[in-house]
Design an enzyme around this catalytic site. Structure first.
Site, short mmCIF file in Angstrom:
data_model
loop_
_atom_site.label_atom_id
_atom_site.label_comp_id
_atom_site.label_asym_id
_atom_site.label_seq_id
_atom_site.Cartn_x
_atom_site.Cartn_y
_atom_site.Cartn_z
N LYS A 13 0.83 -1.21 0.00
CA LYS A 13 0.00 0.00 0.00
C LYS A 13 0.87 1.27 0.00
O LYS A 13 0.65 2.18 -0.80
CB LYS A 13 -0.94 0.01 1.23
CG LYS A 13 -1.88 -1.19 1.27
CD LYS A 13 -2.84 -1.13 2.46
CE LYS A 13 -2.15 -1.18 3.81
NZ LYS A 13 -1.45 -2.46 4.09
N ARG A 88 -9.76 0.33 9.00
CA ARG A 88 -9.31 -1.04 9.25
C ARG A 88 -10.35 -1.86 9.99
O ARG A 88 -10.10 -3.04 10.26
CB ARG A 88 -8.04 -0.98 10.10
CG ARG A 88 -6.74 -1.24 9.33
CD ARG A 88 -5.63 -1.08 10.33
NE ARG A 88 -4.40 -1.72 10.00
CZ ARG A 88 -3.36 -1.12 9.45
NH1 ARG A 88 -3.44 0.12 9.06
NH2 ARG A 88 -2.24 -1.78 9.27
N ARG A 127 11.39 -6.07 4.67
CA ARG A 127 11.10 -4.64 4.56
C ARG A 127 12.06 -3.83 5.44
O ARG A 127 12.36 -4.19 6.56
CB ARG A 127 9.66 -4.32 4.99
CG ARG A 127 9.40 -2.82 5.07
CD ARG A 127 7.94 -2.46 4.94
NE ARG A 127 7.15 -2.85 6.08
CZ ARG A 127 5.84 -2.55 6.22
NH1 ARG A 127 5.22 -1.86 5.26
NH2 ARG A 127 5.17 -2.96 7.27
N ARG A 160 11.44 -2.33 10.94
CA ARG A 160 10.40 -2.04 11.94
C ARG A 160 10.27 -3.24 12.86
O ARG A 160 10.25 -4.38 12.39
CB ARG A 160 9.07 -1.80 11.23
CG ARG A 160 8.74 -0.34 11.02
CD ARG A 160 7.57 -0.15 10.09
NE ARG A 160 6.34 -0.82 10.52
CZ ARG A 160 5.19 -0.73 9.86
NH1 ARG A 160 5.11 0.00 8.76
NH2 ARG A 160 4.12 -1.36 10.28
N ARG A 171 -0.13 -9.68 12.78
CA ARG A 171 -0.84 -8.59 12.10
C ARG A 171 -1.69 -9.10 10.95
O ARG A 171 -2.76 -8.57 10.66
CB ARG A 171 0.15 -7.54 11.61
CG ARG A 171 0.69 -6.68 12.77
CD ARG A 171 2.01 -6.01 12.42
NE ARG A 171 1.93 -5.19 11.25
CZ ARG A 171 2.90 -5.07 10.36
NH1 ARG A 171 4.05 -5.71 10.52
NH2 ARG A 171 2.75 -4.28 9.32
P1 ADP Z 1 1.04 -2.04 7.58
O1 ADP Z 1 0.62 -1.26 6.39
O2 ADP Z 1 2.33 -2.73 7.39
O3 ADP Z 1 -0.04 -2.87 8.19
P2 ADP Z 1 0.73 0.36 9.18
O4 ADP Z 1 1.90 1.24 9.18
O5 ADP Z 1 -0.44 0.71 8.33
O6 ADP Z 1 1.29 -1.06 8.80
O7 ADP Z 1 0.19 0.16 10.66
C1 ADP Z 1 1.06 -0.14 11.72
C2 ADP Z 1 0.26 -0.29 13.01
O8 ADP Z 1 -0.39 0.95 13.32
C3 ADP Z 1 -0.84 -1.33 13.00
O9 ADP Z 1 -0.38 -2.63 13.26
C4 ADP Z 1 -1.77 -0.80 14.11
O10 ADP Z 1 -1.24 -1.08 15.39
C5 ADP Z 1 -1.67 0.72 13.92
N1 ADP Z 1 -2.71 1.23 12.99
C6 ADP Z 1 -2.49 1.86 11.81
N2 ADP Z 1 -3.65 2.23 11.24
C7 ADP Z 1 -4.64 1.82 12.07
C8 ADP Z 1 -6.06 1.89 12.05
N3 ADP Z 1 -6.72 2.46 11.01
N4 ADP Z 1 -6.74 1.36 13.08
C9 ADP Z 1 -6.12 0.80 14.13
N5 ADP Z 1 -4.78 0.69 14.22
C10 ADP Z 1 -4.03 1.19 13.20
P1 ADP Z 2 2.14 -1.85 3.17
O1 ADP Z 2 2.13 -0.34 3.16
O2 ADP Z 2 0.93 -2.44 2.50
O3 ADP Z 2 2.33 -2.44 4.52
P2 ADP Z 2 4.71 -1.60 1.75
O4 ADP Z 2 4.39 -0.71 0.61
O5 ADP Z 2 5.48 -1.04 2.87
O6 ADP Z 2 3.37 -2.34 2.28
O7 ADP Z 2 5.49 -2.88 1.16
C1 ADP Z 2 5.92 -3.94 2.00
C2 ADP Z 2 7.28 -4.45 1.53
O8 ADP Z 2 7.16 -5.12 0.28
C3 ADP Z 2 8.31 -3.34 1.31
O9 ADP Z 2 9.57 -3.83 1.68
C4 ADP Z 2 8.25 -3.07 -0.20
O10 ADP Z 2 9.50 -2.58 -0.72
C5 ADP Z 2 7.93 -4.45 -0.76
N1 ADP Z 2 7.06 -4.44 -1.94
C6 ADP Z 2 6.01 -3.61 -2.17
N2 ADP Z 2 5.41 -3.91 -3.35
C7 ADP Z 2 6.10 -4.96 -3.87
C8 ADP Z 2 5.97 -5.75 -5.07
N3 ADP Z 2 5.00 -5.51 -5.96
N4 ADP Z 2 6.86 -6.75 -5.26
C9 ADP Z 2 7.84 -7.00 -4.35
N5 ADP Z 2 8.01 -6.32 -3.21
C10 ADP Z 2 7.15 -5.30 -2.96
#
Ligand code: ADP
Ligand code: ADP
Ligand code: ZN
Length: 215
Positions: A13, A88, A127, A160, A171
């Site tokens: 994302k 979420r 990541r 992270r 998660r």
């Molecule tokens: P990812 O995209 O890898 O899931 P995020 O950076 O979006 O990670 O979220 C990291 C953490 O922040 C989540 O595991 C949760 O603890 C918190 N978080 C983020 N967005 C929300 C939301 N909309 N509602 C509840 N918790 C959230």
């Molecule tokens: P999210 O915001 O959904 O948690 P990220 O954009 O941070 O996800 O991506 C998660 C990990 O996967 C990062 O290390 C990113 O560089 C990698 N990644 C994202 N898109 C792709 C893809 N299409 N193919 C391979 N790796 C990817």
């Protein structure tokens, strides 16, 4: 353009958000980034949120909704926004719907980025994120040019804590239980487009831009 990026943790994302905000000139609103910034600065919100993030659990809805609705009232959201990581839960989605209704706004599209669990875990453990600007890398799929140094700002690139295997897996379970019902929720409202997130980063971007042509 008012968009939501939906998808499990590590689906890509944040990576896709980068292209979308440039194309549409809209701000990215990442609730995860907002929480991490508050934790780093040790604000009252950061103190309340820290334990949830560390454990891979969702922050309670009442803490999240106010932050987002405040943010959506800022001037830069007038031409649209990209929500990344919000909503979420169904409660959050309903609160957003209510807010938009009150402000006579509509969502244009919800992009559901689909990636299988085993691929998500591989993306999580590889990541790396910039401590300074939040830019995202992957040791295998998108390595920084110089080891552990951010290409964007020169900051230090780290893993992270919640991307370690056990928390990453937790998660994904939380996503399946609490967030995946939103797929149905937005499908019913005829807003959902599902994108195959297991393709290359560029191909995923191309598919998203193509889907948005009709939005
Ligand atoms: P990812 O995209 O890898 O899931 P995020 O950076 O979006 O990670 O979220 C990291 C953490 O922040 C989540 O595991 C949760 O603890 C918190 N978080 C983020 N967005 C929300 C939301 N909309 N509602 C509840 N918790 C959230
Ligand atoms: P999210 O915001 O959904 O948690 P990220 O954009 O941070 O996800 O991506 C998660 C990990 O996967 C990062 O290390 C990113 O560089 C990698 N990644 C994202 N898109 C792709 C893809 N299409 N193919 C391979 N790796 C990817
Ligand atoms: Zn950086």
């Amino acid at each position: 353009m008012r968009l939501i990026l939906l998808g499990p943790p590590n689906a890509g994302k944040g990576t896709q958000a980068q292209s979308l905000i440039n194309t549409y000139q809209i701000p990215q609103i990442s609730t995860g980034d907002i929480f991490r910034a508050n934790i780093k600065q040790e604000t009252p919100l950061g103190k309340k949120a820290k334990n949830y993030l560390d454990q891979g659990l969702l922050v309670p809805d009442e803490l999240v909704v106010d932050i987002v609705t405040d943010r959506l009232q800022k001037d830069d959201c007038q031409n649209g926004f990209l929500l990344d990581g919000f909503p979420r839960t169904v409660v959050q989605a309903e609160a957003l719907e209510q807010f938009l209704k009150e402000h006579q706004q509509n969502l244009d599209q919800v992009l559901n980025i689909q990636v299988r669990t085993e691929v998500l875990v591989e993306r999580a453990v590889g990541r790396r994120v910039c401590q300074q600007c939040g830019a995202t890398f992957h040791i295998k799929f998108k390595p920084p040019t110089k080891d552990n140094v951010c290409d964007v700002c020169g900051g230090q690139v780290i893993q992270r804590k919640d991307d370690q295997r056990e928390t990453a897996e937790k998660r994904i379970k939380v996503y399946e239980q609490e967030t995946s019902p939103l797929i149905d929720y937005y499908e019913k409202r005829d807003l959902l487009v599902t994108i195959d997130g297991e393709q290359s980063i560029d191909k995923v971007t191309a598919d998203i831009l193509n889907a948005l042509k009709d939005a």
